[in-house]
Write a protein that holds these residues in place. Structure first.
Motif, PDB file in Angstrom:
ATOM      1  N   ASN A  12       0.813  -1.217   0.000  1.00  0.00           N
ATOM      2  CA  ASN A  12       0.000   0.000   0.000  1.00  0.00           C
ATOM      3  C   ASN A  12       0.848   1.269   0.000  1.00  0.00           C
ATOM      4  O   ASN A  12       0.376   2.331  -0.417  1.00  0.00           O
ATOM      5  N   PHE A  13       2.112   1.142   0.448  1.00  0.00           N
ATOM      6  CA  PHE A  13       2.975   2.315   0.561  1.00  0.00           C
ATOM      7  C   PHE A  13       3.165   2.995  -0.790  1.00  0.00           C
ATOM      8  O   PHE A  13       3.202   4.218  -0.876  1.00  0.00           O
ATOM      9  N   TYR A  14       3.291   2.210  -1.875  1.00  0.00           N
ATOM     10  CA  TYR A  14       3.477   2.844  -3.181  1.00  0.00           C
ATOM     11  C   TYR A  14       2.505   2.332  -4.246  1.00  0.00           C
ATOM     12  O   TYR A  14       2.674   2.573  -5.424  1.00  0.00           O
ATOM     13  N   GLN A  15       1.428   1.662  -3.783  1.00  0.00           N
ATOM     14  CA  GLN A  15       0.407   1.166  -4.708  1.00  0.00           C
ATOM     15  C   GLN A  15      -0.244   2.289  -5.513  1.00  0.00           C
ATOM     16  O   GLN A  15      -0.414   2.185  -6.731  1.00  0.00           O
TER      17      GLN A  15
ATOM     18  N   LEU B  17       6.063  14.024 -13.903  1.00  0.00           N
ATOM     19  CA  LEU B  17       5.485  13.814 -12.579  1.00  0.00           C
ATOM     20  C   LEU B  17       4.574  14.959 -12.163  1.00  0.00           C
ATOM     21  O   LEU B  17       3.663  14.776 -11.368  1.00  0.00           O
ATOM     22  N   SER B  18       4.825  16.152 -12.705  1.00  0.00           N
ATOM     23  CA  SER B  18       3.981  17.298 -12.370  1.00  0.00           C
ATOM     24  C   SER B  18       2.550  17.100 -12.851  1.00  0.00           C
ATOM     25  O   SER B  18       1.624  17.741 -12.348  1.00  0.00           O
ATOM     26  N   ASN B  19       2.371  16.204 -13.832  1.00  0.00           N
ATOM     27  CA  ASN B  19       1.021  15.905 -14.305  1.00  0.00           C
ATOM     28  C   ASN B  19       0.279  14.983 -13.344  1.00  0.00           C
ATOM     29  O   ASN B  19      -0.936  14.809 -13.457  1.00  0.00           O
TER      30      ASN B  19
ATOM     31  N   PHE C  44      11.501  12.411  -8.545  1.00  0.00           N
ATOM     32  CA  PHE C  44      11.743  11.056  -9.023  1.00  0.00           C
ATOM     33  C   PHE C  44      12.163  10.087  -7.919  1.00  0.00           C
ATOM     34  O   PHE C  44      11.791   8.913  -7.964  1.00  0.00           O
ATOM     35  N   PRO C  45      12.927  10.511  -6.908  1.00  0.00           N
ATOM     36  CA  PRO C  45      13.205   9.574  -5.807  1.00  0.00           C
ATOM     37  C   PRO C  45      11.935   9.042  -5.144  1.00  0.00           C
ATOM     38  O   PRO C  45      11.902   7.902  -4.669  1.00  0.00           O
ATOM     39  N   MET C  46      10.877   9.847  -5.134  1.00  0.00           N
ATOM     40  CA  MET C  46       9.609   9.407  -4.558  1.00  0.00           C
ATOM     41  C   MET C  46       8.992   8.272  -5.370  1.00  0.00           C
ATOM     42  O   MET C  46       8.223   7.461  -4.840  1.00  0.00           O
ATOM     43  N   TYR C  47       9.341   8.203  -6.667  1.00  0.00           N
ATOM     44  CA  TYR C  47       8.736   7.216  -7.559  1.00  0.00           C
ATOM     45  C   TYR C  47       9.716   6.128  -7.998  1.00  0.00           C
ATOM     46  O   TYR C  47       9.426   5.361  -8.904  1.00  0.00           O
ATOM     47  N   GLU C  48      10.877   6.059  -7.324  1.00  0.00           N
ATOM     48  CA  GLU C  48      11.901   5.098  -7.730  1.00  0.00           C
ATOM     49  C   GLU C  48      11.384   3.658  -7.686  1.00  0.00           C
ATOM     50  O   GLU C  48      11.567   2.878  -8.627  1.00  0.00           O
ATOM     51  N   GLU C  49      10.724   3.275  -6.601  1.00  0.00           N
ATOM     52  CA  GLU C  49      10.196   1.916  -6.476  1.00  0.00           C
ATOM     53  C   GLU C  49       9.041   1.683  -7.450  1.00  0.00           C
ATOM     54  O   GLU C  49       8.801   0.560  -7.885  1.00  0.00           O
TER      55      GLU C  49
ATOM     56  N   ASP D 267      20.384   9.018 -17.099  1.00  0.00           N
ATOM     57  CA  ASP D 267      19.718   9.962 -16.201  1.00  0.00           C
ATOM     58  C   ASP D 267      18.344   9.398 -15.873  1.00  0.00           C
ATOM     59  O   ASP D 267      17.427   9.459 -16.681  1.00  0.00           O
ATOM     60  N   ARG D 268      18.206   8.843 -14.685  1.00  0.00           N
ATOM     61  CA  ARG D 268      16.956   8.175 -14.304  1.00  0.00           C
ATOM     62  C   ARG D 268      15.853   9.147 -13.917  1.00  0.00           C
ATOM     63  O   ARG D 268      14.741   8.726 -13.600  1.00  0.00           O
ATOM     64  N   THR D 269      16.162  10.444 -13.908  1.00  0.00           N
ATOM     65  CA  THR D 269      15.104  11.422 -13.647  1.00  0.00           C
ATOM     66  C   THR D 269      14.365  11.798 -14.930  1.00  0.00           C
ATOM     67  O   THR D 269      13.413  12.555 -14.895  1.00  0.00           O
ATOM     68  N   SER D 270      14.839  11.259 -16.059  1.00  0.00           N
ATOM     69  CA  SER D 270      14.187  11.496 -17.345  1.00  0.00           C
ATOM     70  C   SER D 270      13.910  10.141 -17.972  1.00  0.00           C
ATOM     71  O   SER D 270      14.838   9.455 -18.409  1.00  0.00           O
TER      72      SER D 270
END
Length: 228
Positions: free
Chosen positions: A11-14, A37-39, A46-51, A80-83
């Protein structure tokens, strides 16, 4: 079925996985096709969405395509994993995801796609097919863009970059995907001029037959992607 699988994860990142998954057709329908991510949520990083991206890639729902800032044989070194672009692992699933069940049940939808009569960005389907074929051949996916600050636009946009995996003569292969019958290769030509010493062959994957342009760009039909 995929949404049911997402509902079973932690549930943490579901909710984040679900939000990315739901918007993949929207991201791919844009010109740059990158995940914004702004959408999804203001002040997202991006670190928030890494998993999230790890789950989508590891489950083979998506084929992730990361930006490579300095395209060379060690593509992963300069990623570049942020893109990132998220292509669907199955193009049929992308169609199911992008259209309603009623539209899919009507055979006219597929006829419209094949006859190039839809008003949607059909390039997203064509590019997704190429991404799927390259991933099936074991290539990690990378793309490249070069932004011109003066013109405030990208001067170079390369859809995919792969390497030849050679142990003795390492080279890269830039690939541009063209879904329309008329297109320009200026971006690819700029890339070739800039990184000529690193490139073995350059490819355009298009809807036409096999041809060679100016002795430096090999144009292949999409069904030949599996030969790369």
């Amino acid at each position: 079925m995929y949404k049911n699988d997402i509902s079973k994860i932690d549930n943490f990142y579901q909710s984040r996985v679900s939000s990315i998954f739901d918007q993949i057709p929207a991201f791919l329908s844009k010109h740059e096709k990158r995940v914004r991510l702004s959408n999804i949520q203001m002040n997202s990083t991006f670190p928030m969405y890494e998993e999230t991206f790890y789950w989508l890639g590891d489950s083979m729902v998506c084929n992730e395509c990361f930006s490579c800032n300095d395209p060379n044989v060690g593509l992963s070194i300069n990623e570049d994993r942020t893109s990132v672009k998220c292509y669907m692992g199955d193009t049929g699933l992308l169609i199911s995801h992008a259209f309603t069940e009623k539209e899919i049940a009507d055979d006219q939808l597929y006829k419209q796609i094949l006859n190039d009569n839809l008003s949607i960005n059909e390039g997203m389907l064509f590019e997704n097919i190429v991404a799927q074929a390259l991933a099936c051949n074991g290539y990690p996916l990378y793309f490249y863009t070069e932004y011109n600050k003066e013109k405030k636009r990208n001067d170079i946009e390369i859809d995919f970059i792969i390497s030849n995996k050679s142990k003795t003569r390492l080279k890269i292969y830039p690939i541009e995907v063209k879904s329309s019958k008329k297109y320009s290769t200026k971006s690819l030509e700029r890339f070739i001029d800039k990184y000529s010493s690193r490139i073995d062959k350059a490819y355009v994957i298009h809807t036409k037959n096999l041809s060679i342009k100016d002795n430096k760009i090999i144009c292949i039909p999409v069904y030949m992607t599996m030969c790369l």
